[in-house]
Structures are given as structure tokens and as C-alpha cells.
Design a protein around this motif. Sequence first.
Motif, short mmCIF file in Angstrom:
data_model
loop_
_atom_site.label_atom_id
_atom_site.label_comp_id
_atom_site.label_asym_id
_atom_site.label_seq_id
_atom_site.Cartn_x
_atom_site.Cartn_y
_atom_site.Cartn_z
N ASN A 48 40.61 44.59 26.52
CA ASN A 48 39.96 45.30 27.63
C ASN A 48 39.04 44.33 28.36
N GLU A 49 39.22 44.24 29.66
CA GLU A 49 38.37 43.38 30.48
C GLU A 49 37.69 44.24 31.53
N VAL A 50 36.37 44.43 31.39
CA VAL A 50 35.62 45.21 32.37
C VAL A 50 35.56 44.43 33.67
N LEU A 51 35.92 45.09 34.77
CA LEU A 51 35.98 44.43 36.08
C LEU A 51 34.75 44.77 36.92
N GLU A 52 34.11 43.72 37.39
CA GLU A 52 32.95 43.89 38.26
C GLU A 52 33.19 43.13 39.55
N ASP A 53 32.89 43.76 40.67
CA ASP A 53 33.10 43.12 41.97
C ASP A 53 32.37 41.78 42.04
N GLY A 54 33.14 40.72 42.39
CA GLY A 54 32.54 39.40 42.56
C GLY A 54 32.41 38.60 41.29
N ARG A 55 32.64 39.21 40.12
CA ARG A 55 32.45 38.46 38.86
C ARG A 55 33.72 37.73 38.45
N GLN A 56 34.88 38.35 38.57
CA GLN A 56 36.13 37.71 38.18
C GLN A 56 37.01 37.49 39.41
N ASN A 57 37.64 36.31 39.46
CA ASN A 57 38.60 36.06 40.53
C ASN A 57 40.02 36.08 39.96
N LYS A 58 40.97 35.81 40.81
CA LYS A 58 42.38 35.86 40.39
C LYS A 58 42.66 34.91 39.23
#
Length: 523
Positions: free
Chosen positions: A231-241
Motif C-alpha cells: 500500500n502506497e499512500v498518495l499525496e499531491d506533490g509528494r510522489q512523481n511518476k
Amino acid sequence: MKTHQFFLPLLFLSCFLDVESISPNERKLRKAKLPKIRKENCVLLLKKSNFDRALKETKYLLVEFYVSLSQASQNVSKEFAEAARLLKKEAPRIQFGKIDVTDQFDLRKEFNIQEFPTVKFFVDGIREAPIDCKGVRQASAFITWLKRRTGPSTVLINSTDQVEAIINADDLAVIGFFKELHKDSVEAFRETAKDVPEMPFGMASSEDICAHYGIQTNTLVVFKKGKPAHNEVLEDGRQNKLDLTRIIKTFTLDLVTEYNLETSVKIFDVPVENHILLFIPTNSKTFITTYENYKSAAAEFRGKIMFVVVNTNETRNGRIFEYFRIRDIDVPAVRILNLTSQAKYKMPADEVTTENIRHFCQSYLDGKAKLHLSSEEIAKDWDKKPVKVLVGKNFNRIVFNRTMTVFVMFYAPWSYDCRKLLPIWDELGEKYQSHKDVIIAKIDVTANDVLSVVMDRYPFFRLFPAGPDIQEVPYAGEHNLEAFSEFLEEQIKMRAETREKGPSRMKEGLSQKETVITEKEEL
């Protein structure tokens, strides 16, 4: 004068009428005279003379740059042709083409083709900045990659039944659970799907679906055999492609992957630039205990460091032992390699325990691990022949020289291409032997670590011009005496024209260069 003024409009009009008088049938005939680009197994056969035309005539063009003698190229070419055949009727706007770069030097240089095969995607006839199609090897993956590039990259899921169908259809599947579909993290997810055609992707924004899987915030979930594996929690601006691709693709391999001919391609397809390698004979009495200790530390560093084990009893792994300078008395041995800089690190502890592995990995990520540099001893006669023999210990001192221009061949003694070029390099050395300000040199990069130069495909060549600044000029021409000489003469002439400019800058640059070299030699 008036006569001229009268006839000019008539002349223009007559030309215009002549053009207009061409009948539609004549135009078709003229157009028909241009032969079609030849195809082989549904794939366009491209070269410099027809490449631009192929771009103009196609909306989407996927091109394989290959060398015919390469086994890897041959394997991919078969899958490439199969994908072209399967998409021929379904997607006629998508064309496949291939270029044998063995004799297409201009195209190879223009698109910076360093590995074989390399696949690039051209859209709307635009020649500049094509999209790299990396890590795709199977026909089905080529088709999925293209469909996600030319249409929706993910499936919008509306029910838990649909989720279950996707995650149970393949070994691996990726589902993005989102509260709403208008966030930066959603776009990053869609872009990631384009680069991972090996597995299905889906998106769900229904509260009921999220609740069913216990998801409370925007989350990417990797499913393995129908069950959540990460599980990878997604936060705007934290992870890129790239961050998401790196994490997802690690699941295409085991937590610890054994290096062999089959897995080597897969290992380098995963965009993790840090690799840790355990060198050990798999039939040793301590193997199981050592391997389990090693594996226990791997999960903590997934996506940051790839864990690889190398069987030292396997003779086909000889090249990798040579690259890391691993001897029988060294095993079990642990090394970290950074693929970008080619820098190597040796685990300071002798015993392979989970705690020692964990400490070594964390120390490396924190930038505290000490570089492991290898060098042959400087031979007594290293400078007695026309081609000077460099090693790690004298490389910086010789090539970063303000009075000498140094042209270096970086080679591997086991490489057929390198062995074939060594006599030509000796000829170049003899030709410039009388030039007091030019050094022709060579260095065996399998036995000597050089931090100041980024490694390339063997053999490769670099010119280090005379002067106060550290400069490195890559050579990308043909591999013959005439081409080497022309390049060297051009560089010497260019440097001579600018040598007298900015004496104060030269002194400043010299001081800076000496500092850099001293730091590198201390390493």
C-alpha cells in the motif's frame, strides 16, 4: 520598360495556368511514382533516406533501433513483429518500424542509441524528443504500452466485482483508490500506468469500493495473486511518476533476485539505481543462513535498493565477478553499486548478518558509506610505448594536465570489439608519438575504477584537452585511424584558437582544478 511590365504578369499567369492544368489523373501518377517503404513482417524497414518520410506519413510510429548480430535484438524483433501483426487491423494509425543501426551512424548519433535494442515512439511526425519505450520485451506488452499512450491509460472501476476480476486475472495488478479524480496524484497514477504495461491498472473513486478494501485515503495498492502486497499512500506533490514506477516494478521481481542470463534484463529494467549484491556459492554450507539474513533486510529497502544474489559457482557469471573484482577468497562478499555513477561500495563488516546489511544500506543512503576503488599498480614501463598505459592510481594526474591534450581509449580486455580496435589505437599512438603536447593512452576499466568519468559501452573514447579547466569531450565518430586523427586535429586547433583568452580566468581555473584532482586522488 513598359514592354517588360506588360510581360511579367503574363509570365506569372502562364506559370500558374500550367500548374493548374495538371489533371487529377496526372497528379495521381506523379504521386504513385514514389515507391512505398518496404515492410518485413508488418514492420517498416527504415534508414536515413526514408526515415523523415515515414514520420510524415504516420500518426504514431514505434521504432526499434537494433543491431542484427545481437541476440537481445533478435529476441525483441520477433515480439515487435508479432505486435505489429496483431495491431495491423485493430489500429492502422499505429505503424511499427525498425532501423539496423550497424551502418546508420547518423540516426544512431541523432537519437543517442547506446543500448541494443532501443525502442522509441514518435507522435505526429515530430522528430525531436521521442518517447522512450523502456523495459518492454513481449508482444502483449508492446500492444498495451501503445494503447495506453494513444488512449486511456487506466480502467475506471465501478464495482468490487470489477476490482476482483482485475486483481485475479494476472499475478500482479495495480489499483488506485481515490476520494476524487481531480487531483495531482491521480494524474501521476495515470502517467505511471503508461510506463508499466506488464500489469493491469484500474482506478476507483466509489466510497463503497474504498470501504470494502479498508481504504481511507488516496492509496495505490499493488496486488499479488489477488492479495494486497503493498500500500502506497498518495499525496499531491509528494510522489512523481518515477517514484511510483520504481515501487511497482520491484514487484515484478522477487524480494531477492538471483542474477543470471534470464533475470539480468529484468533487473536492469526496474528503475532502481542502487543495487546491493551478495556474492556466495549457493552450494556452500552457510548459504541458507547467509541468504536468510540478507533477505530479512530487503523488505525495508524495497524501491530504494535492489537486492541481488550472485552464485559464484556459476561460470557464466564470470564477467560480473571481474567487474566487481571478486576473488574466491573474498566470498561471501557484499557490494553496493550505483548504476548512474558506477560507484562501488564494499560492506565494511565481514559477517553477513541482517543487522550488518541493514546498517550498510542505511549508511549508503545517508551518504556515509566509503567508496571502494580498485586500481592496478603503475607499470614501470607505462609511458615507454606510443600508447601510454593508465591505471586508477595515475589517471587523474595524467589526463587533467594543463599542458597536454590526452586522448584515452577505455576498454575491456575480454571484449572482441575492444581487441579489434587496439591495433588501430597503437597506430594512432605512433602517429602522434612526436607531438610533445599530445598523449594517446588506454585504460582497462575492468581493473581500474575511475570516478571522474561516467562509464559507457566498451570501447569508448574521451578527449581531455590541455588547459586549466577540467574538460571531457566524448568521441562519437567512426572507429578508424582517419576519423580518430581528424577529431584530434579539430580539437587541438579549436583549443589553440581560444588558448590566449582570459589569463586571469585560467589561473583561477587551475587553482580550482588542482583542488578537485587532489580530492579525487585522496579517495
